[in-house]
Design a protein around this motif. Structure first.
Motif, short mmCIF file in Angstrom:
data_model
loop_
_atom_site.label_atom_id
_atom_site.label_comp_id
_atom_site.label_asym_id
_atom_site.label_seq_id
_atom_site.Cartn_x
_atom_site.Cartn_y
_atom_site.Cartn_z
N GLY A 228 25.38 31.46 -1.35
CA GLY A 228 25.98 32.90 -1.28
C GLY A 228 25.03 33.73 -0.54
N PRO A 229 25.57 34.92 -0.16
CA PRO A 229 24.98 35.89 0.40
C PRO A 229 23.47 36.21 -0.29
CG PRO A 229 27.21 36.64 0.15
CD PRO A 229 27.08 35.37 -0.67
N SER A 230 22.49 36.47 0.49
CA SER A 230 21.40 36.63 -0.20
C SER A 230 21.21 37.84 -1.30
CB SER A 230 20.27 37.09 1.12
OG SER A 230 20.02 35.69 1.86
N ARG A 231 22.00 38.78 -0.84
CA ARG A 231 21.61 39.88 -2.01
C ARG A 231 22.52 39.30 -3.25
NH1 ARG A 231 26.06 41.04 1.48
NH2 ARG A 231 28.02 41.17 0.84
N GLU A 232 23.37 38.53 -3.12
CA GLU A 232 24.13 37.96 -4.55
C GLU A 232 23.10 37.26 -5.31
OE1 GLU A 232 27.88 36.16 -3.86
OE2 GLU A 232 28.85 38.00 -3.13
N LEU A 233 22.31 36.35 -4.44
CA LEU A 233 21.43 35.23 -5.14
C LEU A 233 20.17 36.16 -5.51
CD1 LEU A 233 21.34 32.38 -2.40
CD2 LEU A 233 22.76 32.57 -4.78
N LEU A 234 19.59 37.17 -4.88
CA LEU A 234 18.74 38.01 -5.36
C LEU A 234 18.94 38.50 -6.61
CD1 LEU A 234 17.63 39.73 -2.13
CD2 LEU A 234 16.25 38.40 -3.68
N ALA A 235 20.33 39.09 -7.07
CA ALA A 235 20.97 39.59 -8.13
C ALA A 235 21.07 38.61 -9.12
CB ALA A 235 22.02 40.58 -7.80
N ASN A 236 21.24 37.34 -8.98
CA ASN A 236 21.47 36.34 -9.86
C ASN A 236 20.57 36.18 -10.88
OD1 ASN A 236 21.78 33.41 -10.94
ND2 ASN A 236 23.86 33.74 -9.99
N ARG A 237 20.98 36.24 -12.14
CA ARG A 237 19.83 36.14 -13.24
C ARG A 237 19.18 34.77 -13.48
NH1 ARG A 237 19.68 40.09 -17.06
NH2 ARG A 237 21.04 41.72 -16.79
N ASP A 238 20.13 33.72 -13.05
CA ASP A 238 19.48 32.46 -13.33
C ASP A 238 18.75 32.04 -12.04
OD1 ASP A 238 21.07 31.72 -15.35
OD2 ASP A 238 22.59 30.70 -14.29
N VAL A 239 18.79 32.48 -10.97
CA VAL A 239 17.92 32.52 -9.67
C VAL A 239 16.87 33.36 -9.81
CG1 VAL A 239 17.71 33.03 -7.24
CG2 VAL A 239 19.82 31.94 -7.99
N GLN A 240 17.04 34.50 -10.59
CA GLN A 240 15.69 35.47 -10.75
C GLN A 240 14.96 34.64 -11.80
OE1 GLN A 240 17.44 39.06 -12.57
NE2 GLN A 240 17.73 39.87 -10.35
N HIS A 241 15.38 33.97 -12.89
CA HIS A 241 14.52 33.33 -13.91
C HIS A 241 13.70 32.34 -13.27
CE1 HIS A 241 13.48 32.05 -17.86
NE2 HIS A 241 13.84 30.85 -17.52
N ALA A 242 14.49 31.47 -12.37
CA ALA A 242 14.06 30.14 -12.28
C ALA A 242 12.87 30.48 -10.89
CB ALA A 242 15.21 29.16 -11.95
N TYR A 243 13.37 31.36 -9.99
CA TYR A 243 12.60 31.15 -8.76
C TYR A 243 11.87 32.48 -8.37
CZ TYR A 243 15.47 27.14 -8.43
OH TYR A 243 15.84 25.61 -8.75
N LEU A 244 12.19 33.63 -8.69
CA LEU A 244 11.91 34.95 -8.06
C LEU A 244 10.71 35.72 -9.02
CD1 LEU A 244 15.38 36.64 -7.32
CD2 LEU A 244 13.91 35.26 -6.03
N GLY A 245 10.96 35.72 -10.29
CA GLY A 245 9.87 36.18 -11.02
C GLY A 245 9.16 37.38 -10.46
N ARG A 246 7.93 37.70 -10.55
CA ARG A 246 7.34 39.02 -10.09
C ARG A 246 7.13 39.04 -8.76
NH1 ARG A 246 2.11 41.48 -10.40
NH2 ARG A 246 1.25 39.21 -11.04
N ASP A 247 7.51 40.18 -8.04
CA ASP A 247 7.39 40.31 -6.85
C ASP A 247 5.84 40.69 -6.53
OD1 ASP A 247 7.52 40.43 -3.85
OD2 ASP A 247 8.91 42.11 -3.99
N ILE A 248 4.88 39.58 -6.40
CA ILE A 248 3.63 40.13 -6.14
C ILE A 248 3.11 40.61 -4.94
CG2 ILE A 248 2.89 38.56 -8.12
CD1 ILE A 248 2.12 36.42 -6.09
N ASP A 249 3.84 40.25 -3.85
CA ASP A 249 3.26 40.67 -2.69
C ASP A 249 4.23 41.58 -1.71
OD1 ASP A 249 4.00 37.54 -0.70
OD2 ASP A 249 5.49 39.04 -2.18
N GLY A 250 5.11 42.35 -2.53
CA GLY A 250 5.86 43.32 -1.78
C GLY A 250 7.12 42.84 -1.13
#
Length: 250
Positions: A228-250
């Motif tokens: 999907g569009p990147s903004r949708e993947l960034l907001a997806n809870r499953d993607v956030q939990h599995a791949y995004l985590g804490r944004d340590i480098d801005g």
């Protein structure tokens, strides 16, 4: 909507008995940055190597600019306009920066001893040295003496010397400090915005990759599980939990 520049349909790849890619389908349209995210062993590098001809698919189709390239040799795929910057950069360490860049022009369509080809390569070299000023400063230096970030710029510059329409980037931020990674990613966006280059990006830092991308695909155990569009993947809870985590480098 523009037809895809790259279209992959029902792609399967095996390593012996290991089914590395399973029925993978995706597309990349002209002028897009598309990010491919997933965990270690998901098949991301395998997919890029299959597109560039380094690995042969067991079944499925890879269409680039309307042509089936799934059975073509890697050098032919480069000549068609698809360049691969591999994981780990793989610069030629003993050679100078300038010679590494010149090697990138060797396999492109029409390369040879003709004067006009040499002139084009000289023009392209100057353009890349302008794009990456640090490479101009280091142009006579052995590539193996460069920092990791400088080597990554060199690897991208070498790929650009082939005059690609599509750039395959595998982990361009691997092993680099956050500030250097940000600089590399700024260059990637510039390649899209200024040169109209199309990019398929694999990057372990999923948040950073999706922030600069137009669209994204999630690959898990060799399968595309989400797109999907990147903004949708960034907001997806499953993607956030599995791949995004804490944004340590801005």
């Amino acid at each position: 909507m523009n037809a895809p520049l790259l279209e992959i349909t029902n792609l399967d790849v095996f390593y012996g008995k290991i089914h590395a890619l399973r029925n993978v389908s995706l597309n990349v349209r002209p002028g897009e940055i598309v990010s491919l995210i997933g965990g270690n062993g998901a098949g991301k590098t395998t997919l890029l190597c299959t597109i560039s001809g380094l690995i042969r698919a067991s079944s499925g189709a890879i269409t680039f600019a309307g042509e089936d390239i799934s059975r073509r040799a890697p050098e032919k795929i480069v000549q068609e306009g698809c360049s691969h910057v591999p994981e780990g950069r793989l610069v030629f360490s003993p050679l100078s920066v300038a010679d590494n860049l010149r090697l990138g022009a060797y396999g492109r369509r029409g390369a040879g001893p003709r004067a006009e080809t040499r002139e084009q390569a000289t023009e392209d070299l100057e353009r890349i040295l302008t794009m990456f000023p640090v490479l101009r400063e280091r142009r006579k230096q052995a590539a193996g003496t460069l920092s990791g970030g400088e080597q990554q710029m060199l690897a991208i510059g070498r790929a650009l010397m082939a005059r690609p329409r599509l750039l395959l980037l595998d982990e361009p931020g691997m092993g680099l400090a956050p500030l250097v990674t940000r600089e590399i990613f700024r260059h990637i966006v510039t390649l899209r915005d200024s040169l109209g280059l199309t990019v398929l990006l694999v990057e372990q830092n999923a948040r950073r990759a999706l922030k600069i991308a137009d669209r994204g695909y999630v690959l898990e155990t060799g399968r595309v599980t989400l797109e999907g569009p990147s903004r949708e993947l960034l907001a997806n809870r499953d993607v956030q939990h599995a791949y995004l985590g804490r944004d340590i480098d801005g």
